[in-house]
Design a protein around this motif. Sequence first.
Motif, PDB file in Angstrom:
ATOM      1  N   GLN A 101       0.836  -1.198   0.000  1.00 28.19           N
ATOM      2  CA  GLN A 101       0.000   0.000   0.000  1.00 28.19           C
ATOM      3  C   GLN A 101       0.874   1.253   0.000  1.00 28.19           C
ATOM      4  O   GLN A 101       0.641   2.193  -0.769  1.00 28.19           O
ATOM      5  CB  GLN A 101      -0.956   0.012   1.192  1.00 28.19           C
ATOM      6  N   ALA A 102       1.894   1.255   0.851  1.00 25.84           N
ATOM      7  CA  ALA A 102       2.812   2.395   0.882  1.00 25.84           C
ATOM      8  C   ALA A 102       3.584   2.493  -0.429  1.00 25.84           C
ATOM      9  O   ALA A 102       3.836   3.590  -0.937  1.00 25.84           O
ATOM     10  CB  ALA A 102       3.767   2.266   2.069  1.00 25.84           C
ATOM     11  N   ASP A 104       2.531   1.595  -3.362  1.00 26.69           N
ATOM     12  CA  ASP A 104       1.625   2.104  -4.376  1.00 26.69           C
ATOM     13  C   ASP A 104       1.520   3.626  -4.296  1.00 26.69           C
ATOM     14  O   ASP A 104       1.584   4.318  -5.308  1.00 26.69           O
ATOM     15  CB  ASP A 104       0.247   1.465  -4.198  1.00 26.69           C
ATOM     16  N   LYS A 105       1.395   4.150  -3.094  1.00 29.22           N
ATOM     17  CA  LYS A 105       1.310   5.599  -2.913  1.00 29.22           C
ATOM     18  C   LYS A 105       2.598   6.272  -3.356  1.00 29.22           C
ATOM     19  O   LYS A 105       2.589   7.322  -4.003  1.00 29.22           O
ATOM     20  CB  LYS A 105       1.014   5.933  -1.446  1.00 29.22           C
ATOM     21  N   GLU A 109       3.596   9.090  -6.257  1.00 29.24           N
ATOM     22  CA  GLU A 109       4.386  10.270  -5.881  1.00 29.24           C
ATOM     23  C   GLU A 109       5.618  10.405  -6.778  1.00 29.24           C
ATOM     24  O   GLU A 109       5.951  11.506  -7.245  1.00 29.24           O
ATOM     25  CB  GLU A 109       4.808  10.159  -4.419  1.00 29.24           C
ATOM     26  N   ARG A 123      -0.593  16.312  -6.957  1.00 24.61           N
ATOM     27  CA  ARG A 123      -0.614  14.906  -6.518  1.00 24.61           C
ATOM     28  C   ARG A 123      -1.386  13.984  -7.445  1.00 24.61           C
ATOM     29  O   ARG A 123      -1.852  12.928  -7.044  1.00 24.61           O
ATOM     30  CB  ARG A 123      -1.157  14.786  -5.080  1.00 24.61           C
ATOM     31  N   TRP A 124      -1.550  14.372  -8.669  1.00 22.11           N
ATOM     32  CA  TRP A 124      -2.096  13.481  -9.687  1.00 22.11           C
ATOM     33  C   TRP A 124      -1.569  13.901 -11.038  1.00 22.11           C
ATOM     34  O   TRP A 124      -0.934  14.943 -11.170  1.00 22.11           O
ATOM     35  CB  TRP A 124      -3.620  13.421  -9.658  1.00 22.11           C
ATOM     36  N   TYR A 187     -11.145   2.561  -2.709  1.00 19.91           N
ATOM     37  CA  TYR A 187      -9.812   2.793  -2.172  1.00 19.91           C
ATOM     38  C   TYR A 187      -9.921   3.348  -0.752  1.00 19.91           C
ATOM     39  O   TYR A 187     -10.765   4.196  -0.497  1.00 19.91           O
ATOM     40  CB  TYR A 187      -9.070   3.798  -3.064  1.00 19.91           C
ATOM     41  N   PRO A 188      -9.081   2.881   0.195  1.00 20.11           N
ATOM     42  CA  PRO A 188      -8.074   1.827   0.027  1.00 20.11           C
ATOM     43  C   PRO A 188      -8.510   0.454   0.517  1.00 20.11           C
ATOM     44  O   PRO A 188      -7.893  -0.547   0.195  1.00 20.11           O
ATOM     45  CB  PRO A 188      -6.932   2.350   0.901  1.00 20.11           C
ATOM     46  N   TRP A 193      -3.774  -5.655  -0.652  1.00 19.39           N
ATOM     47  CA  TRP A 193      -2.408  -5.133  -0.564  1.00 19.39           C
ATOM     48  C   TRP A 193      -1.404  -6.241  -0.274  1.00 19.39           C
ATOM     49  O   TRP A 193      -0.507  -6.092   0.558  1.00 19.39           O
ATOM     50  CB  TRP A 193      -2.346  -4.033   0.482  1.00 19.39           C
ATOM     51  N   ASN A 206      -3.205   5.808 -10.475  1.00 18.38           N
ATOM     52  CA  ASN A 206      -4.135   6.930 -10.493  1.00 18.38           C
ATOM     53  C   ASN A 206      -5.457   6.555 -11.156  1.00 18.38           C
ATOM     54  O   ASN A 206      -6.114   7.373 -11.801  1.00 18.38           O
ATOM     55  CB  ASN A 206      -3.499   8.115 -11.245  1.00 18.38           C
TER      56      ASN A 206
END
Length: 236
Positions: A101-102, A104-105, A109, A123-124, A187-188, A193, A206
């Motif tokens: 999960q981290a 993916d974020k 980024e 942020r997108w 999400y999430p 995950w 995204n």
Amino acid sequence: MTDLRDRLKLEPLKTQLLLIQELADSGDSGLDVLMDFLLDQRSTPVTPAQGKAYQVLFNADHPKTNEFLQTHFPQGLVALTSERGIDYAPLQSLLVKQDLQAADKLTLEKMCELAGETALQRRWLYFTEVERFPITDLQTINTLWLVYCDGKFGFSVQRELWIGVGKNWDQLWEKIGWRKGNSWTRYPNEFTWDLSAPRGHLPLSNQLRGVRVLAALLSHPAWITKAIAPVQAGQP
């Protein structure tokens, strides 16, 4: 143990992954085989089997394995190349630890960072920004996901599945677990995950903003020019 050592070099990926788990459960002798395997494979393109062996050694947290990894693979297995000076070491670390999960974020980024300061602030991504991504960077991100996730996740896997369903988005969403019937995966908490997820489930890319960003990713020249082939468990 010698038999396992020999088979580990010759078997298809699905069997390799099973053998690596068997070796992981075999104590110090199994760890020795995995260290030999990684050394023996250093001159070959990095594979999910090597990634799994690396993860086992990393998670063993044993003085011997720690020293081995620091000596021979201080930067991990994947060459973290970037045309724009992006540091992908934190992403590699999260994927080694299976904090998906981290990871993916952080993938989003890093792609925003790749797109520039404006994208990083919002942020997108716009699909036009994705179209301008360097081949090298996309292949680095993709390889990290492939290598440390048993060949199940990554943009090249999603592209393979997308082409396999005739580029039909509705069929792709179902296949990779982003939608079930008329219900989108939320999400999430509704995403999976870990490695029990369907092939291609991650990274999310995204996806909550529609198909244009993902279409740009899956159509990028990175998968045609010096493309990294997706690796599926069960294939040689």
